[in-house]
Design a protein around this motif. Sequence first.
Motif, PDB file in Angstrom:
ATOM      1  N   VAL A  26      17.628  -0.991  -3.892  1.00  0.00           N
ATOM      2  CA  VAL A  26      17.996   0.135  -4.753  1.00  0.00           C
ATOM      3  C   VAL A  26      16.754   0.805  -5.321  1.00  0.00           C
ATOM      4  CG1 VAL A  26      19.059   0.742  -6.977  1.00  0.00           C
ATOM      5  CG2 VAL A  26      20.309  -0.657  -5.330  1.00  0.00           C
ATOM      6  N   PHE A  27      15.810   0.019  -5.836  1.00  0.00           N
ATOM      7  CA  PHE A  27      14.606   0.614  -6.422  1.00  0.00           C
ATOM      8  C   PHE A  27      13.715   1.267  -5.371  1.00  0.00           C
ATOM      9  CE2 PHE A  27      15.779  -1.747 -10.212  1.00  0.00           C
ATOM     10  CZ  PHE A  27      15.485  -0.811 -11.187  1.00  0.00           C
ATOM     11  N   GLU A  28      13.722   0.730  -4.162  1.00  0.00           N
ATOM     12  CA  GLU A  28      12.968   1.373  -3.079  1.00  0.00           C
ATOM     13  C   GLU A  28      13.577   2.743  -2.761  1.00  0.00           C
ATOM     14  OE1 GLU A  28      11.039   0.080   1.140  1.00  0.00           O
ATOM     15  OE2 GLU A  28      13.098  -0.577   0.757  1.00  0.00           O
ATOM     16  N   PHE A  29      14.899   2.795  -2.684  1.00  0.00           N
ATOM     17  CA  PHE A  29      15.585   4.062  -2.446  1.00  0.00           C
ATOM     18  C   PHE A  29      15.305   5.052  -3.573  1.00  0.00           C
ATOM     19  CE2 PHE A  29      19.220   6.847  -3.132  1.00  0.00           C
ATOM     20  CZ  PHE A  29      19.254   7.518  -1.911  1.00  0.00           C
ATOM     21  N   ILE A  30      15.374   4.577  -4.812  1.00  0.00           N
ATOM     22  CA  ILE A  30      15.122   5.440  -5.969  1.00  0.00           C
ATOM     23  C   ILE A  30      13.692   5.970  -5.941  1.00  0.00           C
ATOM     24  CG2 ILE A  30      14.857   5.484  -8.486  1.00  0.00           C
ATOM     25  CD1 ILE A  30      17.241   3.513  -8.600  1.00  0.00           C
ATOM     26  N   GLN A  31      12.729   5.097  -5.668  1.00  0.00           N
ATOM     27  CA  GLN A  31      11.333   5.545  -5.667  1.00  0.00           C
ATOM     28  C   GLN A  31      11.105   6.623  -4.615  1.00  0.00           C
ATOM     29  OE1 GLN A  31       8.271   2.948  -4.159  1.00  0.00           O
ATOM     30  NE2 GLN A  31       6.683   4.023  -5.321  1.00  0.00           N
ATOM     31  N   ILE A  32      11.556   6.387  -3.403  1.00  0.00           N
ATOM     32  CA  ILE A  32      11.291   7.321  -2.314  1.00  0.00           C
ATOM     33  C   ILE A  32      12.073   8.622  -2.491  1.00  0.00           C
ATOM     34  CG2 ILE A  32      11.553   7.669   0.172  1.00  0.00           C
ATOM     35  CD1 ILE A  32      10.958   4.624   0.455  1.00  0.00           C
ATOM     36  N   SER A  33      13.363   8.516  -2.779  1.00  0.00           N
ATOM     37  CA  SER A  33      14.180   9.728  -2.878  1.00  0.00           C
ATOM     38  C   SER A  33      13.794  10.579  -4.084  1.00  0.00           C
ATOM     39  CB  SER A  33      15.671   9.388  -2.917  1.00  0.00           C
ATOM     40  OG  SER A  33      15.975   8.582  -4.033  1.00  0.00           O
ATOM     41  N   SER A  34      13.540   9.951  -5.230  1.00  0.00           N
ATOM     42  CA  SER A  34      13.166  10.753  -6.398  1.00  0.00           C
ATOM     43  C   SER A  34      11.792  11.380  -6.209  1.00  0.00           C
ATOM     44  CB  SER A  34      13.236   9.936  -7.693  1.00  0.00           C
ATOM     45  OG  SER A  34      12.359   8.849  -7.661  1.00  0.00           O
ATOM     46  N   PHE A  35      10.895  10.713  -5.474  1.00  0.00           N
ATOM     47  CA  PHE A  35       9.603  11.323  -5.176  1.00  0.00           C
ATOM     48  C   PHE A  35       9.787  12.587  -4.342  1.00  0.00           C
ATOM     49  CE2 PHE A  35       6.236  12.077  -2.133  1.00  0.00           C
ATOM     50  CZ  PHE A  35       5.178  12.343  -2.986  1.00  0.00           C
ATOM     51  N   GLU A  66       0.831  -1.204   0.000  1.00  0.00           N
ATOM     52  CA  GLU A  66       0.000   0.000   0.000  1.00  0.00           C
ATOM     53  C   GLU A  66       0.867   1.256   0.000  1.00  0.00           C
ATOM     54  OE1 GLU A  66      -3.350   0.365  -0.437  1.00  0.00           O
ATOM     55  OE2 GLU A  66      -3.192  -1.774  -0.873  1.00  0.00           O
ATOM     56  N   ALA A  67       1.956   1.240   0.743  1.00  0.00           N
ATOM     57  CA  ALA A  67       2.861   2.399   0.763  1.00  0.00           C
ATOM     58  C   ALA A  67       3.452   2.647  -0.619  1.00  0.00           C
ATOM     59  CB  ALA A  67       3.970   2.186   1.794  1.00  0.00           C
ATOM     60  N   ILE A  68       3.885   1.583  -1.291  1.00  0.00           N
ATOM     61  CA  ILE A  68       4.445   1.718  -2.636  1.00  0.00           C
ATOM     62  C   ILE A  68       3.394   2.274  -3.588  1.00  0.00           C
ATOM     63  CG2 ILE A  68       5.352   0.435  -4.633  1.00  0.00           C
ATOM     64  CD1 ILE A  68       6.563  -1.562  -2.562  1.00  0.00           C
ATOM     65  N   LYS A  69       2.172   1.720  -3.531  1.00  0.00           N
ATOM     66  CA  LYS A  69       1.106   2.161  -4.433  1.00  0.00           C
ATOM     67  C   LYS A  69       0.684   3.599  -4.155  1.00  0.00           C
ATOM     68  CE  LYS A  69      -1.684  -1.310  -3.646  1.00  0.00           C
ATOM     69  NZ  LYS A  69      -2.797  -2.279  -3.708  1.00  0.00           N
ATOM     70  N   HIS A  70       0.606   3.981  -2.883  1.00  0.00           N
ATOM     71  CA  HIS A  70       0.219   5.364  -2.572  1.00  0.00           C
ATOM     72  C   HIS A  70       1.277   6.358  -3.039  1.00  0.00           C
ATOM     73  CE1 HIS A  70      -3.514   4.632  -0.609  1.00  0.00           C
ATOM     74  NE2 HIS A  70      -2.985   3.871   0.334  1.00  0.00           N
ATOM     75  N   LEU A  71       2.532   6.007  -2.860  1.00  0.00           N
ATOM     76  CA  LEU A  71       3.606   6.884  -3.328  1.00  0.00           C
ATOM     77  C   LEU A  71       3.539   7.036  -4.843  1.00  0.00           C
ATOM     78  CD1 LEU A  71       5.847   8.446  -1.927  1.00  0.00           C
ATOM     79  CD2 LEU A  71       7.356   6.525  -2.350  1.00  0.00           C
ATOM     80  N   LEU A  98       9.667  12.746 -10.824  1.00  0.00           N
ATOM     81  CA  LEU A  98       8.375  12.120 -10.512  1.00  0.00           C
ATOM     82  C   LEU A  98       8.112  10.922 -11.428  1.00  0.00           C
ATOM     83  CD1 LEU A  98       6.242  15.298  -9.804  1.00  0.00           C
ATOM     84  CD2 LEU A  98       6.977  13.580  -8.136  1.00  0.00           C
ATOM     85  N   LEU A  99       8.463  11.062 -12.703  1.00  0.00           N
ATOM     86  CA  LEU A  99       8.337   9.919 -13.615  1.00  0.00           C
ATOM     87  C   LEU A  99       9.295   8.795 -13.224  1.00  0.00           C
ATOM     88  CD1 LEU A  99       7.892  11.652 -17.082  1.00  0.00           C
ATOM     89  CD2 LEU A  99       6.195  10.343 -15.793  1.00  0.00           C
ATOM     90  N   PHE A 100      10.484   9.176 -12.816  1.00  0.00           N
ATOM     91  CA  PHE A 100      11.475   8.200 -12.373  1.00  0.00           C
ATOM     92  C   PHE A 100      10.960   7.452 -11.140  1.00  0.00           C
ATOM     93  CE2 PHE A 100      16.087   7.317 -11.192  1.00  0.00           C
ATOM     94  CZ  PHE A 100      16.286   6.472 -12.258  1.00  0.00           C
ATOM     95  N   SER A 101      10.315   8.168 -10.230  1.00  0.00           N
ATOM     96  CA  SER A 101       9.730   7.556  -9.043  1.00  0.00           C
ATOM     97  C   SER A 101       8.638   6.555  -9.423  1.00  0.00           C
ATOM     98  CB  SER A 101       9.155   8.638  -8.117  1.00  0.00           C
ATOM     99  OG  SER A 101       8.535   8.064  -6.996  1.00  0.00           O
ATOM    100  N   LEU A 102       7.811   6.934 -10.396  1.00  0.00           N
ATOM    101  CA  LEU A 102       6.765   6.022 -10.869  1.00  0.00           C
ATOM    102  C   LEU A 102       7.364   4.746 -11.463  1.00  0.00           C
ATOM    103  CD1 LEU A 102       4.273   8.477 -12.559  1.00  0.00           C
ATOM    104  CD2 LEU A 102       3.762   6.916 -10.695  1.00  0.00           C
TER     105      LEU A 102
END
Length: 132
Positions: free
Chosen positions: A108-117, A24-29, A67-71
């Motif tokens: 790595v992808f978790e870090f990328i998603q959160i930080s780029s967001f 849910e956290a991943i989807k909400h972000l 934001l696109l990178f985070s998606l």
Amino acid sequence: MSNHNRNLDQIQKDIEFANSYRMEAIKHLMSIAAGIFVFSIAFMKDIIPSGSVAESKWALGWSWCLLLFSLLAGIALMKLWDKFYASYRKSNEEGLKRRQSINPYRKVFEFIQISSFFVGAGLMAIFAISNL
């Protein structure tokens, strides 16, 4: 209650709760990143009046990219979690080997998603504030 007194059903319920919380956290972000991206494009004419020059355009461009990178990182992260859980269908040795190879990418992808967001949202705020 100590861990020694818990039965398997209680442990599995806790694991299921943690997993659903993570998904849910991943989807909400991902939803928030998409919302910021789409609304910033849709309402650009309202933010920047006709005939005026926008300030901090660099922040807007980088914000959209991040934001696109985070998606995209969120999509990859969901796929990695899928592969992680699918590895439990393999033998213990094979499954463990696959999970060990997936984990570094997942982190790595978790870090990328959160930080780029957060950086992307911050740059969007800089752009919006500089054009108020």
